[in-house]
Design a protein around this motif. Sequence first.
Motif: not given
Length: 260
Positions: A55-67, A94-98
């Motif tokens: 989600t857009e919120d997750a993309n900001e909140k978990y940026r360190e992980y997402i990178d 959390q709004g992040i899936f794979a």
Amino acid sequence: MEVISSKSNDKIKYAVKLRESAAFRKKEEKFFLESARLIQDAALSGAEIEMLFVTEDANEKYREYIDVILKSTKKAFIISTEIAEKLADTKTTQGIFAVLRVLDKFANISKIKYYGKYVALEEISNPSNFGAICRTAEAVGLDGVIIKGGCDVYNPKVQRASMGALFRLDVITVDDLPELFTELKSNNMKIYGSVPDSSALKITDIDKTCGMVVIIGNEGNGISDEVKENSTLVTIPMNGYAESLNAAAAATIIMWEMMR
């Protein structure tokens, strides 16, 4: 990142089916994972991420992980909160899936260290127990986990309970435990079967100087008769009125004693 706006999108349907079906996971050789920490652990363990949904919120909140995750990701998508709710296997997501390709982590039996210490899970059916045992096995420093039947290793609930341990542990899957034990005994490994029986050898009295395997049985039925016949039976000394322990609790005590 591309945007997916419909819950009926084929990629979303595919991810949900992987989450729900062990047979589909086996057929596709892929699995579904949720949460920033777990997906990052998978990526750092060498897993190939086919699709990432955030989600857009997750993309900001978990940026360190997402990178970190994006370095191992083929395709990444922004999704809505509604789609996240459809994908979620947890109550508070959390709004992040794979969607990931299964790891080539299953060690060959020939790679078992004969001086090592292993826990064997025979038909463990509760995903939370299964994952918790694996998490403890890694925490106390066991050399690996041997699995006969029971839960699918890639069940999302197993993965959450293991907290990434299954990405890092050696995992050996077998169809026949007694056959394996014959080989291990010939290489001087000790085979112990855990039972709630006060007449069995106390786990505190086992020989810890050699390689060993301790078998934890099914939550309702314990270890099979065939396994009992091919192992030295051990038990946890207990006081009070309790006759047995939850499989994960019993396994934790046993593994601690193995490494103590």
